[in-house]
Design an enzyme around this catalytic site. Structure first.
Site, mmCIF file in Angstrom:
data_model
loop_
_atom_site.group_PDB
_atom_site.id
_atom_site.type_symbol
_atom_site.label_atom_id
_atom_site.label_comp_id
_atom_site.label_asym_id
_atom_site.label_seq_id
_atom_site.Cartn_x
_atom_site.Cartn_y
_atom_site.Cartn_z
ATOM 1 N N SER A 64 31.602 13.946 -10.031
ATOM 2 C CA SER A 64 30.987 15.137 -9.608
ATOM 3 C C SER A 64 32.073 16.133 -8.980
ATOM 4 O O SER A 64 31.628 17.224 -8.675
ATOM 5 C CB SER A 64 29.794 14.941 -8.727
ATOM 6 O OG SER A 64 28.738 14.580 -9.493
ATOM 7 N N LYS A 67 32.695 19.133 -10.623
ATOM 8 C CA LYS A 67 31.730 20.467 -10.509
ATOM 9 C C LYS A 67 32.129 21.493 -9.481
ATOM 10 O O LYS A 67 31.740 22.620 -9.894
ATOM 11 C CB LYS A 67 30.276 20.013 -9.784
ATOM 12 C CG LYS A 67 29.596 18.877 -10.693
ATOM 13 C CD LYS A 67 28.532 18.432 -9.950
ATOM 14 C CE LYS A 67 27.770 17.321 -10.614
ATOM 15 N NZ LYS A 67 26.792 16.644 -9.804
ATOM 16 N N TYR A 190 30.401 18.299 -20.688
ATOM 17 C CA TYR A 190 30.173 17.903 -19.400
ATOM 18 C C TYR A 190 30.786 16.340 -19.182
ATOM 19 O O TYR A 190 31.411 16.368 -17.838
ATOM 20 C CB TYR A 190 28.800 17.923 -19.015
ATOM 21 C CG TYR A 190 28.192 17.425 -17.622
ATOM 22 C CD1 TYR A 190 28.626 18.202 -16.393
ATOM 23 C CD2 TYR A 190 27.948 16.016 -17.614
ATOM 24 C CE1 TYR A 190 28.021 17.454 -15.431
ATOM 25 C CE2 TYR A 190 27.367 15.531 -16.421
ATOM 26 C CZ TYR A 190 27.623 16.351 -15.271
ATOM 27 O OH TYR A 190 27.182 15.654 -13.916
ATOM 28 N N TYR A 242 25.234 16.579 -1.390
ATOM 29 C CA TYR A 242 24.032 16.365 -1.959
ATOM 30 C C TYR A 242 22.896 16.418 -0.492
ATOM 31 O O TYR A 242 22.994 16.960 0.514
ATOM 32 C CB TYR A 242 23.605 15.202 -2.676
ATOM 33 C CG TYR A 242 24.506 15.052 -3.945
ATOM 34 C CD1 TYR A 242 24.687 16.153 -4.874
ATOM 35 C CD2 TYR A 242 25.299 13.850 -3.884
ATOM 36 C CE1 TYR A 242 25.762 15.952 -5.741
ATOM 37 C CE2 TYR A 242 26.454 13.932 -4.907
ATOM 38 C CZ TYR A 242 26.728 14.902 -5.807
ATOM 39 O OH TYR A 242 27.308 14.868 -6.672
ATOM 40 N N VAL A 260 30.682 9.878 -8.195
ATOM 41 C CA VAL A 260 30.169 8.530 -8.258
ATOM 42 C C VAL A 260 31.245 7.479 -8.726
ATOM 43 O O VAL A 260 31.017 6.336 -8.709
ATOM 44 C CB VAL A 260 28.839 8.249 -9.489
ATOM 45 C CG1 VAL A 260 27.603 8.765 -8.855
ATOM 46 C CG2 VAL A 260 29.157 8.729 -10.709
HETATM 47 O O1 DON Z 1 26.701 13.318 -14.270
HETATM 48 C C1 DON Z 1 26.681 12.307 -13.805
HETATM 49 O O2 DON Z 1 25.718 11.277 -13.472
HETATM 50 C C2 DON Z 1 28.172 11.875 -13.445
HETATM 51 N N1 DON Z 1 28.888 12.161 -14.636
HETATM 52 C C3 DON Z 1 28.696 12.435 -12.047
HETATM 53 C C4 DON Z 1 27.663 12.305 -10.816
HETATM 54 C C5 DON Z 1 28.294 11.959 -9.709
HETATM 55 O O3 DON Z 1 29.424 11.783 -9.552
HETATM 56 C C6 DON Z 1 27.450 12.152 -8.374
HETATM 57 N N2 DON Z 1 28.280 11.933 -7.350
HETATM 58 N N3 DON Z 1 28.110 11.355 -6.478
#
Ligand code: DON
Length: 308
Positions: A64, A67, A190, A242, A260
């Site tokens: 994330s 982003k 993505y 978040y 994540v």
């Molecule tokens: O879209 C997703 O679920 C992952 N590629 C990224 C989510 C993420 O990193 C949330 N962060 N804490």
């Protein structure tokens, strides 16, 4: 870094490592589950100086954290208003991939949650996935000052095969006319942006460019307009963690973005860029030891932007 020694930083890392046992490595993207729970590293960049502890060159994927980079690209290409028509900048109260609580005035709440990030990636212009991905990689490489940065293809395909919730978000976004085009093509781009592989040193350098109003500290070249750096950093402060963004603002007090994989990128405007990696996550999907480390560091160095 002047006001903290390498030994002191290493001690903070060792102390924070103990929190890793209370968290959990992400496994909903199968390729991430092999990470070593106790890993914890940090790099701090200020001007041309770097201070680090742990294994600051160890690779991990942006997830994330990517982003904020795609958000910067569309802000730079289109300007704030057209982007804001499709994605808001309001904090969220649910987890990053919530399907039901992502909207305000019929558009995703912000570009840090998945619904908003998918809409942002859909706004990147270019002929096909390859050209759009190259745009993202070019920005990451310039900000990190590291031309060797690439996508980890096995992490990208591991996520692509299991991205059921993100696909659901895409179809909802399509139903609201927020995104256009083929959903699997968007998912492919993505997943690749999320699988861009960096180190703590890269993260810290990227963060420092944001802290430095978009300017490369080595060449003095403008990588991003200062208005874009300001909007990205502000949105990180409001939404980057978040539903934990408020607590994080109180206890740490710097704009930050988590991933994540266990990545945290933090910006101390005008002063410092910080990159952290610790794959054991807390209930907010944020690196549990990394968050603790950043909190200790912020308190030790008085980093909060909310107090002088
Ligand atoms: O879209 C997703 O679920 C992952 N590629 C990224 C989510 C993420 O990193 C949330 N962060 N804490």
């Amino acid at each position: 870094m002047g006001y903290i020694s390498e030994t002191e930083l290493s001690d903070l890392v060792e102390q924070a490592k103990d929190y890793a046992s209370e968290g959990k490595v992400a496994d909903y993207i199968p390729a991430l589950k092999y990470a070593n729970k106790r890993d914890l590293s940090i790099a701090m960049v200020s001007g041309n100086d770097m201070l680090a502890a742990g294994a600051p060159e160890q690779p991990f994927t942006l997830q994330s954290v990517s982003k904020i980079l795609t958000f910067a690209i569309v802000l730079d290409d289109l300007g704030f208003d057209p982007v804001y028509q499709k994605v808001g900048v309001e904090p969220s109260t649910k987890s990053f991939n919530t399907v039901t609580e992502s909207y305000n005035h019929n558009k995703p709440l912000n570009p840090m949650i998945n619904a908003g990030a998918l809409a942002v990636t859909n706004m990147i212009s270019g002929k096909g996935t390859a050209e759009k991905l190259e745009k993202i990689l070019t920005l990451v490489r310039r900000m990190a000052g590291n031309p060797a940065i690439e996508v980890n293809s096995s992490v990208a395909s591991s996520e692509f095969e299991t991205a059921h919730v993100n696909r659901a978000l895409c179809y909802l976004l399509k139903s609201k006319d927020i995104i256009t085009g083929d959903v699997d093509e968007l998912m492919d781009l993505y997943c690749r942006q999320c699988a861009i592989e960096v180190s703590c040193q890269d993260l810290a350098r990227i963060a420092y460019v944001l802290a430095n109003n978009g300017v490369d500290p080595d060449t003095n070249e403008e990588i991003l307009p200062s208005s874009v750096a300001r909007i990205v950093t502000t949105t990180m402060a409001m939404c980057g963690m978040y539903n934990a963004s408020g607590e994080f603002a109180v206890n740490v007090g710097v704009p930050a973005k988590s991933g994540v994989s266990g990545a945290i990128l933090a910006v101390v405007p005008g002063k410092m860029g910080i990159g952290i990696y610790g794959p054991s996550l807390d209930a907010d999907s944020i690196s549990i030891a990394g968050r603790q480390l950043l909190q200790q560091l912020a308190s030790r160095l008085k980093l909060s932007i909310f107090q002088t």
